[in-house]
Design a protein around this motif. Structure first.
Motif, PDB file in Angstrom:
ATOM      1  N   MET A 111      14.192  -5.320  15.233  1.00  0.00           N
ATOM      2  CA  MET A 111      14.508  -6.034  14.008  1.00  0.00           C
ATOM      3  C   MET A 111      15.762  -6.890  14.178  1.00  0.00           C
ATOM      4  O   MET A 111      15.857  -8.004  13.651  1.00  0.00           O
ATOM      5  CB  MET A 111      14.691  -5.041  12.852  1.00  0.00           C
ATOM      6  CG  MET A 111      13.393  -4.398  12.393  1.00  0.00           C
ATOM      7  SD  MET A 111      12.197  -5.637  11.824  1.00  0.00           S
ATOM      8  CE  MET A 111      10.781  -4.600  11.468  1.00  0.00           C
ATOM      9  N   LYS A 251      12.514  -0.291  -4.158  1.00  0.00           N
ATOM     10  CA  LYS A 251      13.032  -0.812  -2.886  1.00  0.00           C
ATOM     11  C   LYS A 251      13.994   0.158  -2.220  1.00  0.00           C
ATOM     12  O   LYS A 251      14.916  -0.245  -1.519  1.00  0.00           O
ATOM     13  CB  LYS A 251      13.707  -2.177  -3.075  1.00  0.00           C
ATOM     14  CG  LYS A 251      12.738  -3.283  -3.459  1.00  0.00           C
ATOM     15  CD  LYS A 251      13.431  -4.642  -3.469  1.00  0.00           C
ATOM     16  CE  LYS A 251      12.427  -5.738  -3.810  1.00  0.00           C
ATOM     17  NZ  LYS A 251      13.070  -7.076  -3.799  1.00  0.00           N
ATOM     18  N   SER A 255      13.665  -0.252   4.591  1.00  0.00           N
ATOM     19  CA  SER A 255      13.280  -1.617   4.246  1.00  0.00           C
ATOM     20  C   SER A 255      12.421  -2.256   5.330  1.00  0.00           C
ATOM     21  O   SER A 255      11.558  -3.084   5.034  1.00  0.00           O
ATOM     22  CB  SER A 255      14.534  -2.469   4.012  1.00  0.00           C
ATOM     23  OG  SER A 255      15.347  -2.501   5.169  1.00  0.00           O
ATOM     24  N   ASP A 256      12.635  -1.882   6.601  1.00  0.00           N
ATOM     25  CA  ASP A 256      11.827  -2.449   7.684  1.00  0.00           C
ATOM     26  C   ASP A 256      10.364  -2.043   7.541  1.00  0.00           C
ATOM     27  O   ASP A 256       9.457  -2.882   7.685  1.00  0.00           O
ATOM     28  CB  ASP A 256      12.365  -1.984   9.041  1.00  0.00           C
ATOM     29  CG  ASP A 256      13.749  -2.546   9.332  1.00  0.00           C
ATOM     30  OD1 ASP A 256      14.101  -3.595   8.751  1.00  0.00           O
ATOM     31  OD2 ASP A 256      14.488  -1.934  10.127  1.00  0.00           O
ATOM     32  N   ARG A 258       8.861  -1.089   4.787  1.00  0.00           N
ATOM     33  CA  ARG A 258       8.319  -1.721   3.584  1.00  0.00           C
ATOM     34  C   ARG A 258       7.958  -3.186   3.859  1.00  0.00           C
ATOM     35  O   ARG A 258       6.923  -3.681   3.413  1.00  0.00           O
ATOM     36  CB  ARG A 258       9.333  -1.615   2.446  1.00  0.00           C
ATOM     37  CG  ARG A 258       8.830  -2.199   1.129  1.00  0.00           C
ATOM     38  CD  ARG A 258       9.767  -1.882  -0.018  1.00  0.00           C
ATOM     39  NE  ARG A 258      11.104  -2.413   0.202  1.00  0.00           N
ATOM     40  CZ  ARG A 258      12.159  -1.671   0.501  1.00  0.00           C
ATOM     41  NH1 ARG A 258      12.031  -0.372   0.650  1.00  0.00           N
ATOM     42  NH2 ARG A 258      13.352  -2.220   0.675  1.00  0.00           N
ATOM     43  N   ARG A 259       8.812  -3.876   4.608  1.00  0.00           N
ATOM     44  CA  ARG A 259       8.530  -5.275   4.947  1.00  0.00           C
ATOM     45  C   ARG A 259       7.278  -5.386   5.808  1.00  0.00           C
ATOM     46  O   ARG A 259       6.458  -6.279   5.616  1.00  0.00           O
ATOM     47  CB  ARG A 259       9.733  -5.863   5.672  1.00  0.00           C
ATOM     48  CG  ARG A 259       9.662  -7.372   5.870  1.00  0.00           C
ATOM     49  CD  ARG A 259      10.858  -7.886   6.631  1.00  0.00           C
ATOM     50  NE  ARG A 259      12.106  -7.521   5.979  1.00  0.00           N
ATOM     51  CZ  ARG A 259      13.018  -6.720   6.501  1.00  0.00           C
ATOM     52  NH1 ARG A 259      12.834  -6.193   7.701  1.00  0.00           N
ATOM     53  NH2 ARG A 259      14.127  -6.446   5.852  1.00  0.00           N
ATOM     54  N   MET A 260       7.124  -4.466   6.754  1.00  0.00           N
ATOM     55  CA  MET A 260       5.940  -4.486   7.598  1.00  0.00           C
ATOM     56  C   MET A 260       4.665  -4.205   6.802  1.00  0.00           C
ATOM     57  O   MET A 260       3.608  -4.792   7.060  1.00  0.00           O
ATOM     58  CB  MET A 260       6.082  -3.459   8.722  1.00  0.00           C
ATOM     59  CG  MET A 260       7.028  -3.883   9.815  1.00  0.00           C
ATOM     60  SD  MET A 260       6.395  -5.329  10.699  1.00  0.00           S
ATOM     61  CE  MET A 260       7.753  -5.655  11.816  1.00  0.00           C
ATOM     62  N   VAL A 262       4.156  -4.963   3.670  1.00  0.00           N
ATOM     63  CA  VAL A 262       3.841  -6.171   2.902  1.00  0.00           C
ATOM     64  C   VAL A 262       3.206  -7.227   3.809  1.00  0.00           C
ATOM     65  O   VAL A 262       2.244  -7.908   3.419  1.00  0.00           O
ATOM     66  CB  VAL A 262       5.109  -6.714   2.219  1.00  0.00           C
ATOM     67  CG1 VAL A 262       4.828  -8.054   1.549  1.00  0.00           C
ATOM     68  CG2 VAL A 262       5.622  -5.719   1.183  1.00  0.00           C
ATOM     69  N   GLU A 263       3.713  -7.381   5.039  1.00  0.00           N
ATOM     70  CA  GLU A 263       3.103  -8.320   5.972  1.00  0.00           C
ATOM     71  C   GLU A 263       1.673  -7.904   6.305  1.00  0.00           C
ATOM     72  O   GLU A 263       0.774  -8.756   6.408  1.00  0.00           O
ATOM     73  CB  GLU A 263       3.944  -8.392   7.249  1.00  0.00           C
ATOM     74  CG  GLU A 263       5.291  -9.093   7.072  1.00  0.00           C
ATOM     75  CD  GLU A 263       6.027  -9.247   8.380  1.00  0.00           C
ATOM     76  OE1 GLU A 263       5.413  -8.975   9.430  1.00  0.00           O
ATOM     77  OE2 GLU A 263       7.200  -9.646   8.352  1.00  0.00           O
ATOM     78  N   VAL A 293       2.516  -6.759  -2.794  1.00  0.00           N
ATOM     79  CA  VAL A 293       3.249  -5.505  -2.955  1.00  0.00           C
ATOM     80  C   VAL A 293       2.295  -4.383  -3.373  1.00  0.00           C
ATOM     81  O   VAL A 293       2.373  -3.253  -2.863  1.00  0.00           O
ATOM     82  CB  VAL A 293       4.379  -5.680  -3.978  1.00  0.00           C
ATOM     83  CG1 VAL A 293       5.063  -4.340  -4.259  1.00  0.00           C
ATOM     84  CG2 VAL A 293       5.404  -6.691  -3.479  1.00  0.00           C
TER      85      VAL A 293
END
Length: 384
Positions: A111, A251, A255-256, A258-260, A262-263, A293
């Motif tokens: 990251m 949130k 966070s990493d 969660r971001r993955m 969403v992607e 989301v």
């Protein structure tokens, strides 16, 4: 040192490895040690583990007695932690195993490298924007795009800056490729990652990030707990007899990961199946970002069931999954087998690919019919 509810000894320990190791060796085998979750908490826990009965890692955010204390010092905090643990009131943090710790460090490093890559590209774009240069029609950071950059009418110092940034991109991209290779090798050796990659949109990087965050799935008794851990559950506010109000997602958590997720949800939108039908339904109602989301949370529920039951995704396409795994093998350094039909070859046979696509499209239509039945006959009416 707390013994039978009383503090019997106080001392300060230096966090230097050799000196701290001597302190750990002086403890008894039936001692229980409480530490706070900090940046070096993992190293402290590892050194203490062989010499004591148990090492408890406390969640400092949830230890309200410390967070709200009017008098706050190391001595007061240590005594409070010891008393809370003795009374069974200490909110603990799960201590990851060695393999999970290694994977988390790799994900954190990736990251950081990825963020550096994005910043460098942004600086090049800023120079182009400042000089009123229109957007390049193609891949700006590919071979042709770099030739285009070298021919731009820029000042000498700005041209030199772009040259340094391009060199930085090459260096950072090589680091990112090396890290992705390591993650691909780990994913191929991990049955959990192989199962997760049967889900549309879940790559080796996404699977590794999720597994690094989760660790042991058994510590989440329900899929709702896992969704809350990733910060994908809505905030709820309620006072007295008033109805509860639901807000945006919390949130909280990793966070990493969660971001993955969403992607992966954005990628799942493009693949036929129930996930695409769910994404489209929410998108028509609340827009694409909210749909991404919501689909990420749906993916989290699927992940919990897949890891808990140790089964593949029910609507996985075998040839597509084999092709995806073959790409992971190539990324991990496997040699190319020219002229030899491997497991992923079926995906390039149109009849097989169409047959699998029709299967998941029927599942997608079935989901749409189920939603339509909900609208025609609400759940409470069906119960009556």
């Amino acid at each position: 040192f707390l013994d039978n509810g009383s503090i019997v000894h106080e001392r300060r320990v230096e966090l230097i490895r050799d000196r701290f190791l001597k302190f750990a060796q002086s403890l008894r085998g039936d001692d229980e040690v409480v530490i706070e979750a900090t940046g070096n908490g993992t190293a402290v826990e590892r050194l203490l583990r062989p010499y004591v009965k148990r090492v408890v890692v406390a969640n400092s955010r949830l230890v309200k007695a410390i967070a709200w204390a009017r008098v706050k010092s190391d001595k007061v905090d240590a005594a409070t932690l010891a008393k809370l643990h003795a009374g069974g009131l200490l909110p603990e943090v799960w201590v990851a195993d060695d393999n999970t710790i290694v994977r988390r460090r790799q994900i954190a490093e990736r990251m950081g490298v990825l963020a550096q890559l994005v910043r460098t590209k942004g600086r090049i774009q800023a120079i182009l924007h400042a000089n009123l240069i229109p957007k390049y029609d193609g891949h700006l950071f590919g071979p042709e795009g770099r030739k285009w950059l070298a021919q731009l009418p820029l000042a000498t110092e700005e041209r030199a800056m772009i040259g340094r940034y391009v060199n930085e991109l090459e260096r950072v991209s090589a680091q990112l490729a090396e890290l992705d290779k390591e993650l691909a090798q780990q994913s191929l050796d991990d049955p959990r990652a192989l199962r997760l990659m049967t889900i549309p949109g879940v790559s080796s990087v996404v699977a590794s990030t999720i597994l690094a965050s989760i660790g042991d799935i058994s510590r989440f008794p329900t899929p709702e707990k896992l969704s809350s851990y990733f910060g994908l559950t809505p905030r709820i506010r309620q006072s007295g007899d008033h109805p509860a109000r639901h807000g945006r997602i919390t949130k909280q958590g990793n966070s990493d990961a969660r971001r993955m997720l969403v992607e992966a949800a954005w990628c799942a939108k493009l693949a036929p199946g129930p996930l695409r039908a769910f994404f489209t339904r929410v998108q028509n109602k609340r827009g694409a970002p909210a749909a991404a989301v919501a689909t990420a949370r749906k993916l989290t529920v699927m992940i919990w069931h897949i890891l808990s039951s140790e089964q593949d995704y029910a609507y996985a396409r075998p040839s597509f999954t084999a092709m995806k795994l073959r790409k992971v093998e190539l990324k991990a350094g496997a040699p190319r087998a020219y002229g030899k039909a491997g497991p992923g070859h079926d995906y390039w046979i149109k009849e097989i690919r169409d047959r699998e696509a029709q299967y998941v499209e029927r599942a997608e239509r079935a989901y749409e019919r189920m939603v339509a039945a909900w609208k025609e006959k609400p759940l409470h009416a069906a119960r009556e």
